[in-house]
Design an enzyme around this catalytic site. Structure first.
Site, mmCIF file in Angstrom:
data_model
loop_
_atom_site.group_PDB
_atom_site.id
_atom_site.type_symbol
_atom_site.label_atom_id
_atom_site.label_comp_id
_atom_site.label_asym_id
_atom_site.label_seq_id
_atom_site.Cartn_x
_atom_site.Cartn_y
_atom_site.Cartn_z
ATOM 1 N N ASN A 199 0.909 -1.122 0.080
ATOM 2 C CA ASN A 199 -0.015 0.024 -0.003
ATOM 3 C C ASN A 199 0.803 1.199 0.050
ATOM 4 O O ASN A 199 1.313 1.636 1.052
ATOM 5 C CB ASN A 199 -0.884 -0.239 1.340
ATOM 6 C CG ASN A 199 -1.766 1.055 1.201
ATOM 7 O OD1 ASN A 199 -1.891 2.145 0.348
ATOM 8 N ND2 ASN A 199 -2.492 1.325 2.500
ATOM 9 N N TRP A 200 1.230 1.833 -1.059
ATOM 10 C CA TRP A 200 1.954 2.780 -1.229
ATOM 11 C C TRP A 200 1.607 4.180 -0.798
ATOM 12 O O TRP A 200 2.118 5.084 -0.645
ATOM 13 C CB TRP A 200 2.391 3.042 -2.917
ATOM 14 C CG TRP A 200 3.468 2.007 -3.156
ATOM 15 C CD1 TRP A 200 3.943 1.191 -2.520
ATOM 16 C CD2 TRP A 200 4.024 2.158 -4.597
ATOM 17 N NE1 TRP A 200 4.834 0.538 -3.450
ATOM 18 C CE2 TRP A 200 4.938 1.062 -4.497
ATOM 19 C CE3 TRP A 200 3.836 2.833 -5.862
ATOM 20 C CZ2 TRP A 200 5.937 0.763 -5.612
ATOM 21 C CZ3 TRP A 200 4.456 2.710 -6.921
ATOM 22 C CH2 TRP A 200 5.396 1.516 -6.832
ATOM 23 N N LYS A 201 0.004 4.315 -0.501
ATOM 24 C CA LYS A 201 -0.565 5.493 -0.054
ATOM 25 C C LYS A 201 -0.311 6.648 -0.920
ATOM 26 O O LYS A 201 -0.484 6.431 -2.117
ATOM 27 C CB LYS A 201 -0.280 5.805 1.455
ATOM 28 C CG LYS A 201 -0.327 4.745 2.260
ATOM 29 C CD LYS A 201 -0.355 4.686 3.920
ATOM 30 C CE LYS A 201 -0.466 3.531 4.561
ATOM 31 N NZ LYS A 201 -0.263 3.925 5.983
ATOM 32 N N HIS B 105 -9.945 1.883 4.248
ATOM 33 C CA HIS B 105 -8.798 2.000 4.963
ATOM 34 C C HIS B 105 -8.985 3.058 6.165
ATOM 35 O O HIS B 105 -10.016 4.121 5.766
ATOM 36 C CB HIS B 105 -7.644 2.500 4.013
ATOM 37 C CG HIS B 105 -6.263 2.623 4.588
ATOM 38 N ND1 HIS B 105 -5.816 3.496 5.633
ATOM 39 C CD2 HIS B 105 -5.381 1.642 4.790
ATOM 40 C CE1 HIS B 105 -4.801 2.961 6.066
ATOM 41 N NE2 HIS B 105 -4.523 2.052 5.559
ATOM 42 N N GLU C 240 -6.382 -4.231 10.546
ATOM 43 C CA GLU C 240 -5.407 -3.181 10.668
ATOM 44 C C GLU C 240 -5.645 -2.457 11.923
ATOM 45 O O GLU C 240 -6.550 -1.455 11.798
ATOM 46 C CB GLU C 240 -5.435 -2.205 9.439
ATOM 47 C CG GLU C 240 -4.908 -3.045 8.212
ATOM 48 C CD GLU C 240 -3.913 -2.063 7.315
ATOM 49 O OE1 GLU C 240 -3.107 -1.997 6.968
ATOM 50 O OE2 GLU C 240 -4.777 -0.790 6.957
ATOM 51 N N GLY D 161 1.785 2.907 10.671
ATOM 52 C CA GLY D 161 2.592 3.996 10.496
ATOM 53 C C GLY D 161 3.665 4.301 11.825
ATOM 54 O O GLY D 161 4.390 5.126 11.914
HETATM 55 P P1 PGA Z 1 2.302 0.735 7.815
HETATM 56 O O1 PGA Z 1 0.840 1.024 7.040
HETATM 57 O O2 PGA Z 1 2.848 -0.488 7.109
HETATM 58 O O3 PGA Z 1 3.156 1.886 7.419
HETATM 59 O O4 PGA Z 1 1.769 0.840 9.340
HETATM 60 C C1 PGA Z 1 -0.114 0.032 6.730
HETATM 61 C C2 PGA Z 1 -1.457 0.640 6.280
HETATM 62 O O5 PGA Z 1 -1.704 1.499 6.684
HETATM 63 O O6 PGA Z 1 -2.012 -0.077 5.282
#
Ligand code: PGA
Length: 254
Positions: A9-11, A95, A166, A172
């Site tokens: 998930n590159w956001k 998400h 999640e 994060g």
């Molecule tokens: P993270 O993000 O691995 O940076 O915690 C995961 C996500 O939000 O899908």
């Protein structure tokens, strides 16, 4: 045994198309490794075509969202048909970073139905904002799952559904702040129970459950072995070419 799932998930990263290309170039050198997994890359939309073309031999493109508006004219919205024309067959839905912008369970539920109707697998994200000793997060999870999955048909819909657990408080951060394996196993059992109540045991068993939230090289093995998950939704570690390669190797370790 099905292949482990790995979803990058590159956001809203990386900050340029050139950086995205260099990440893909790095991974393509390891194509053999990634092909042993079900590997998806969910990039920012302007990079979708690049990902679809350059990662073709080792990964599938995925989207980070889907439009809740299936008909009419809507500036800025990207329809399932457009996504499918780039080869997208999986969409992250609900998400927590979208929920924080006001996306409700009702909208999430609508998006899941739109994705399913279009032949796109919805990866429903659920997770509590915080945890305490009283276990109230279980009630929160039950509600989130039930309302996000409301109105789905038992057989046809559940067969194409995937869940990403999640916990929002673990997203994060770093591996040391993520969920531990015992807490993860316990939560996965709980999620499976809710899915069994909704769809029956046989169908529920087939729904893949992933974990996401500070998955890094150092915690991936402990979180994967024996916790009941089928793979990971990886955020920040998926922007590091080397880290993702090690994560992929660890997922394949017997
Ligand atoms: P993270 O993000 O691995 O940076 O915690 C995961 C996500 O939000 O899908």
């Amino acid at each position: 045994m099905t292949r482990p799932l790995l979803i990058a998930n590159w956001k809203n990263h990386p900050s340029s198309l050139d950086e995205a290309k260099s990440l893909l170039k790095h991974w393509s050198r390891n194509a053999k490794l990634y092909k042993k997994l079900s590997f998806f890359i969910a990039p920012p939309l302007p990079y979708l075509e690049t990902v679809a073309l350059r990662a073709r031999s080792f990964a599938q493109p995925a989207s980070q969202d889907i439009s809740a508006l299936s008909q009419g004219t809507h500036t800025s919205q990207v329809t399932p048909d457009i996504l499918k024309s780039f080869g997208v067959r999986l969409a992250i839905i609900g998400h927590s970073e979208r929920r924080a912008l006001g996306e409700t369970d009702e909208i999430v539920s609508q998006k899941i139905k739109i994705a399913l109707r279009a032949g796109i697998t919805p990866l429903l994200c659920v997770g509590e904002l915080s945890r305490d000793q009283d276990g109230e997060h279980f009630e929160f999870l039950r509600e989130q799952l039930k309302s996000s999955l409301a109105g789905l048909s038992r057989k046809a819909d559940s067969a194409r559904l995937a869940i990403a657990y999640e916990p929002v408080w673990a997203i994060g951060k770093s591996a040391k702040d993520a969920l531990g394996p015992d807490e993860l196993s316990q939560t996965i059992i709980f999620i499976k129970k809710i899915l069994t109540d909704m769809f029956g045991r046989a169908l529920a068993e087939r729904i893949p459950i992933l974990y996401g939230g500070s998955v890094e090289v150092s915690n991936v093995e402990n979180l994967f072995k024996g916790t009941g998950i089928r793979g990971f939704l990886v955020g920040h570690a998926s922007l590091n070419a080397k880290s993702l390669g090690i994560i992929a190797q660890l997922l394949l370790k017997k």
